[in-house]
Write an enzyme that holds these catalytic residues in place. Structure first.
Site, PDB file in Angstrom:
ATOM      1  N   GLU A 182       0.802  -1.236   0.000  1.00 59.02           N
ATOM      2  CA  GLU A 182       0.000   0.000   0.000  1.00 59.02           C
ATOM      3  C   GLU A 182       0.837   1.290   0.000  1.00 59.02           C
ATOM      4  O   GLU A 182       0.646   2.163   0.845  1.00 59.02           O
ATOM      5  CB  GLU A 182      -0.980  -0.018   1.176  1.00 59.02           C
ATOM      6  CG  GLU A 182      -1.885  -1.248   1.154  1.00 59.02           C
ATOM      7  CD  GLU A 182      -2.867  -1.318   2.321  1.00 59.02           C
ATOM      8  OE1 GLU A 182      -2.787  -0.481   3.235  1.00 59.02           O
ATOM      9  OE2 GLU A 182      -3.725  -2.219   2.303  1.00 59.02           O
ATOM     10  N   ASN A 223       2.193  -4.991  -3.191  1.00 61.19           N
ATOM     11  CA  ASN A 223       0.800  -5.378  -2.969  1.00 61.19           C
ATOM     12  C   ASN A 223      -0.027  -4.139  -2.640  1.00 61.19           C
ATOM     13  O   ASN A 223       0.438  -3.260  -1.906  1.00 61.19           O
ATOM     14  CB  ASN A 223       0.789  -6.355  -1.769  1.00 61.19           C
ATOM     15  CG  ASN A 223      -0.511  -7.086  -1.556  1.00 61.19           C
ATOM     16  OD1 ASN A 223      -1.036  -7.701  -2.481  1.00 61.19           O
ATOM     17  ND2 ASN A 223      -1.041  -7.038  -0.333  1.00 61.19           N
ATOM     18  N   HIS A 259     -10.214  -6.195  -2.542  1.00 57.22           N
ATOM     19  CA  HIS A 259     -11.275  -5.917  -1.559  1.00 57.22           C
ATOM     20  C   HIS A 259     -12.392  -5.166  -2.280  1.00 57.22           C
ATOM     21  O   HIS A 259     -12.345  -3.945  -2.433  1.00 57.22           O
ATOM     22  CB  HIS A 259     -10.730  -5.075  -0.403  1.00 57.22           C
ATOM     23  CG  HIS A 259      -9.740  -5.802   0.449  1.00 57.22           C
ATOM     24  ND1 HIS A 259     -10.089  -6.900   1.208  1.00 57.22           N
ATOM     25  CD2 HIS A 259      -8.414  -5.610   0.645  1.00 57.22           C
ATOM     26  CE1 HIS A 259      -9.016  -7.340   1.852  1.00 57.22           C
ATOM     27  NE2 HIS A 259      -7.990  -6.582   1.517  1.00 57.22           N
ATOM     28  N   GLU A 288      -6.060 -10.830  -1.519  1.00 52.29           N
ATOM     29  CA  GLU A 288      -6.898 -10.591  -0.323  1.00 52.29           C
ATOM     30  C   GLU A 288      -8.375 -10.486  -0.715  1.00 52.29           C
ATOM     31  O   GLU A 288      -9.080  -9.564  -0.302  1.00 52.29           O
ATOM     32  CB  GLU A 288      -6.466  -9.290   0.389  1.00 52.29           C
ATOM     33  CG  GLU A 288      -5.006  -9.248   0.752  1.00 52.29           C
ATOM     34  CD  GLU A 288      -4.606  -8.019   1.570  1.00 52.29           C
ATOM     35  OE1 GLU A 288      -5.481  -7.317   2.102  1.00 52.29           O
ATOM     36  OE2 GLU A 288      -3.385  -7.762   1.670  1.00 52.29           O
ATOM     37  N   ASP A 290     -12.169 -10.331  -1.073  1.00 50.08           N
ATOM     38  CA  ASP A 290     -13.478 -10.393  -0.428  1.00 50.08           C
ATOM     39  C   ASP A 290     -14.409  -9.378  -1.094  1.00 50.08           C
ATOM     40  O   ASP A 290     -13.951  -8.487  -1.805  1.00 50.08           O
ATOM     41  CB  ASP A 290     -13.430 -10.234   1.106  1.00 50.08           C
ATOM     42  CG  ASP A 290     -12.775  -8.963   1.610  1.00 50.08           C
ATOM     43  OD1 ASP A 290     -12.607  -8.016   0.822  1.00 50.08           O
ATOM     44  OD2 ASP A 290     -12.436  -8.908   2.819  1.00 50.08           O
TER      45      ASP A 290
END
Ligand code: XIL
Length: 371
Positions: A182, A223, A259, A288, A290
């Site tokens: 990030e 990432n 996400h 990651e 979701d």
């Protein structure tokens, strides 16, 4: 890589499951459309109901790619059903928190390994590969670091020491590390993290170089979230990676966190975006995944959510260098979402009772279609 499990055997299992599923569906269909004959005798046994074949595990359906999940501690110890599902369905795990700076080095120079060790032990016991997450980030840092006042040289030595110590402990046991997490803002400008403000943008090249020295076999990833579409933030990473590569900095992969939120449309250029990073010679991965919805979720929400999961899965499958997919938790029972996004939740493939949701079927079907 990829996961070391023979892809062909898995593909055959998936095909067998699809054939069985088709047989069950057609059996149900024909009995519904055929006029019912009167029973030949009252003692006749009831017609056999076809038993649906359970779907193969996601790790089987994924073929040559891995299919993984973030796992939480101490949930694994406390919840046997959770641990069993994590072991059965996945061949890759990421520690949801246990390998982050705060838990690993709560006091400067004093390392606490229990959570990280337990994650690696679980993976080894279940034949799973591990993604290490994460070495350089602006969040979940210990107070001694965020509250301290360090020169650029001191920060570099702190960072090098942390990376070297953590990676050395697990040398040879971690398939890939999220070295830097990030680093950019939504508009593609640098995030003003302790690393950027204290060291400058060279912290990324330094971190990758030290990481490579510590474990030359580990795949080194960058990432981020909101980089699934082509846009200012993914452009910033793309341009940075090109310049890092030109300078000979070791880098193996780009991680797309994934996400998603039903509030925003699905980024339909995701595969195209991943492909441009792959074209730089990198591995890519969804790290990651979701899909959060407003709670309580309606049936329609869950159907749309299933479609997002399907599209994300298909995006990875469309890119040859997409090595795998990691869920950011597999059950709504323990998801981070409601704590971070008030009013949102229900983001996972299994519900809070560990029952499968429509999104699970959608992911299974998307994987099976590619087997
Ligand atoms: C989250 C965890 O899921 C939470 O339990 C924790 O409180 C905060 O961090 N991007 C990342 C992950 O890279 O490390 C974050 O994990 C979610 C967003």
């Amino acid at each position: 890589m990829k996961s070391g499990v023979p892809g062909r055997a898995r593909a055959l299992t998936a095909v067998a499951w699809m054939l069985a599923l088709a047989a069950v569906l057609s059996a149900c269909g024909s009995s519904a459309s055929t006029p019912t004959a009167p029973p030949a005798a009252s003692s006749a046994p009831p017609a056999a109901t076809p038993t649906p074949t359970p779907a193969p595990a996601l790790k089987v359906l994924a073929g040559d790619r891995y299919f993984g999940t973030a796992i939480g501690l101490p949930t694994l110890d406390r919840d046997a059903a959770y641990a069993a599902l994590a072991a059965d369905q996945f061949n890759q795990v990421t520690a949801e928190n246990a390998m982050k700076w705060q838990p690993v080095e709560p006091t400067r120079g004093e390392f606490a390994w229990s959570g990280a060790d337990a994650t690696v032990a679980f993976a080894e016991a279940n034949n799973q590969i591990v993604r290490g997450h994460t070495l350089v980030w602006h969040n979940q840092l210990p107070g001694w670091l965020t509250g301290g006042s360090f020169s650029s040289a001191e920060l570099k030595s702190i960072l090098k020491d942390h990376i070297t110590t953590e990676m050395s402990r697990y040398k040879g046991k971690i398939y890939a590390w999220d070295v830097v997490n990030e680093a950019f803002n939504e508009d593609g400008t640098w995030r003003e993290s302790i690393w950027y403000t204290g060291i400058g943008e060279e912290y990324i090249a330094d971190a990758l170089t030290w990481a490579h020295e510590a474990d030359p076999a580990a795949k080194l990833y960058l990432n981020d979230y909101d980089v699934e579409a082509i846009g200012p933030k993914s452009d910033a990473w793309y341009n940075l990676i090109k310049s890092l590569q030109a300078a000979g900095v070791p880098i193996d992969g780009m991680g797309f966190q994934g996400h998603f939120d039903l509030q925003y449309p699905f980024p339909t250029d995701m595969a195209q975006n991943m492909q441009r990073f792959a074209d730089l010679g990198l591995d890519v991965a969804i790290t990651e995944l979701d899909v959060r919805v407003e709670t309580p979720a309606t049936e329609a929400d869950l159907a749309t959510q299933a479609d997002y999961y399907k599209q994300a899965t298909e995006a990875c499958l469309a890119v040859k260098s997409c090595v795998g997919i990691t869920l950011w938790g597999f059950t709504d029972k323990y998801s981070w979402v409601p704590f971070t996004f008030p009013g949102k939740g229900a983001a996972c493939l299994w519900d809070a009772k560990l029952a499968p949701k429509p999104a699970l079927t959608a992911v299974q079907a998307a994987l099976a279609a590619k087997a």
